[in-house]
Design a protein around this motif. Structure first.
Motif, PDB file in Angstrom:
ATOM      1  N   ALA A 165       1.948   1.756  -3.521  1.00  0.00           N
ATOM      2  CA  ALA A 165       0.782   2.157  -4.486  1.00  0.00           C
ATOM      3  C   ALA A 165       0.189   3.536  -4.298  1.00  0.00           C
ATOM      4  CB  ALA A 165      -0.503   1.146  -4.104  1.00  0.00           C
ATOM      5  N   TRP A 168      -0.463   6.315  -7.300  1.00  0.00           N
ATOM      6  CA  TRP A 168      -1.670   7.204  -7.411  1.00  0.00           C
ATOM      7  C   TRP A 168      -1.357   8.593  -7.669  1.00  0.00           C
ATOM      8  CZ3 TRP A 168      -5.383   5.045  -9.840  1.00  0.00           C
ATOM      9  CH2 TRP A 168      -5.733   3.624  -9.605  1.00  0.00           C
ATOM     10  N   SER A 222      -2.666  -2.448  -6.877  1.00  0.00           N
ATOM     11  CA  SER A 222      -3.989  -2.209  -5.967  1.00  0.00           C
ATOM     12  C   SER A 222      -4.787  -3.582  -5.895  1.00  0.00           C
ATOM     13  CB  SER A 222      -4.988  -1.128  -6.401  1.00  0.00           C
ATOM     14  OG  SER A 222      -4.259   0.102  -6.159  1.00  0.00           O
ATOM     15  N   GLY A 281       0.986  -1.091   0.068  1.00  0.00           N
ATOM     16  CA  GLY A 281       0.073  -0.161   0.132  1.00  0.00           C
ATOM     17  C   GLY A 281       0.831   1.201   0.054  1.00  0.00           C
ATOM     18  N   THR A 283      -2.994   0.582 -10.616  1.00  0.00           N
ATOM     19  CA  THR A 283      -4.196  -0.331 -10.601  1.00  0.00           C
ATOM     20  C   THR A 283      -3.866  -1.752 -10.438  1.00  0.00           C
ATOM     21  OG1 THR A 283      -5.283   1.261 -12.072  1.00  0.00           O
ATOM     22  CG2 THR A 283      -6.171  -1.138 -12.023  1.00  0.00           C
TER      23      THR A 283
END
Length: 253
Positions: A200, A204, A228, A197, A225
């Motif tokens: 990620a 983003w 995720s 996370g 994506t």
């Protein structure tokens, strides 16, 4: 920046993740007499994918981002097909002895997938060579994300999770179930989700940056994506229901 700039790469990534997984499962459901031809055909696709990675390595455009991502997935698909068909697994092809525990079980478990792990390293080197020095590294980062999250998934399944997705393994690989552990949770899983996370989040942020160009938006959205989705797969490991329904058409038998 329009909504479609983010929506299209997101949908494309989700579709290839879902459709590609289903196709691989479907190919594995075909009669054993077709498996050798399927494996060799996937090898031809692998070669074309590596050429595609080399060609798109210097295309820092939206099309280059899509091409690099797609070709990396096709490279990854070869080892998935080889593994599920039983051609690229490991030196050990027998169930885990009932009294086997600890380090000994870990060694036996690694032996069941040792050839598979070696293939992943070789493929990773091939992808790195194909994209070396290029300005478009979406293909390389796609492969690295898939590799890292798959290694995490393997470790978590070995240590113990609630949802093992047993239906994904074909009959000729059923012995691998004996190396899995079914339990509600293991200490590694939350760490895996947290660390992935943390990776990620900047992806983003990079995609939604105010001064981001079209290539940056497409490439960062695709990678964010994909990561995720991998995080979601990890979360699904401890939920009391299976994801089999997503690929029912690929698990028809």
């Amino acid at each position: 920046m329009s909504l479609s700039s983010f929506l299209f790469p997101m949908l494309y990534t989700i579709f290839l993740w879902w459709f590609g997984t289903g196709i691989i499962l479907l190919l594995n459901q075909r009669p054993r007499s077709t498996h050798q031809a399927t494996f060799w055909m996937s090898g031809m696709v692998l070669l074309f994918a590596l050429v595609g990675l080399k060609t798109s390595a210097n295309l820092n455009t939206v099309a280059g981002a899509y091409c690099g991502f797609t070709c990396a997935l096709l490279v990854w698909a070869w080892q998935e097909i080889g593994f599920l068909l039983g051609y690229v697994t490991g030196s050990r092809r027998t169930p885990c002895p009932p009294d086997c525990r600890g380090v000994r079980k870990a060694i036996y478990a690694f032996q069941t997938i040792s050839h598979h792990e070696l293939a992943l390293i070789i493929l990773g080197i091939a992808v790195a060579v194909a994209t070396w020095g290029g300005s478009n590294l979406v293909g390389l980062w796609t492969f690295l994300i898939l590799w890292a999250m798959r290694q995490s998934a393997k470790l978590n399944v070995f240590l113990g999770v609630l949802n093992l997705n047993e239906k994904f393994l074909p009959v000729h690989l059923q012995y691998m179930h004996s190396y899995f552990t079914k339990r509600s949770m293991n200490p590694l899983l939350p760490i895996s989700i947290l660390l992935s996370g943390l990776v990620a989040l900047p992806l983003w942020q990079h995609a939604f940056a105010i001064n981001a160009n079209a290539y940056q938006i497409a490439s960062s959205t695709i990678l964010a994506t994909l990561l995720s989705l991998a995080i979601l797969e990890h979360i699904m490991m401890v939920l009391p229901f299976s994801t089999d329904g997503l690929w029912k058409w690929g698990l028809r038998s």
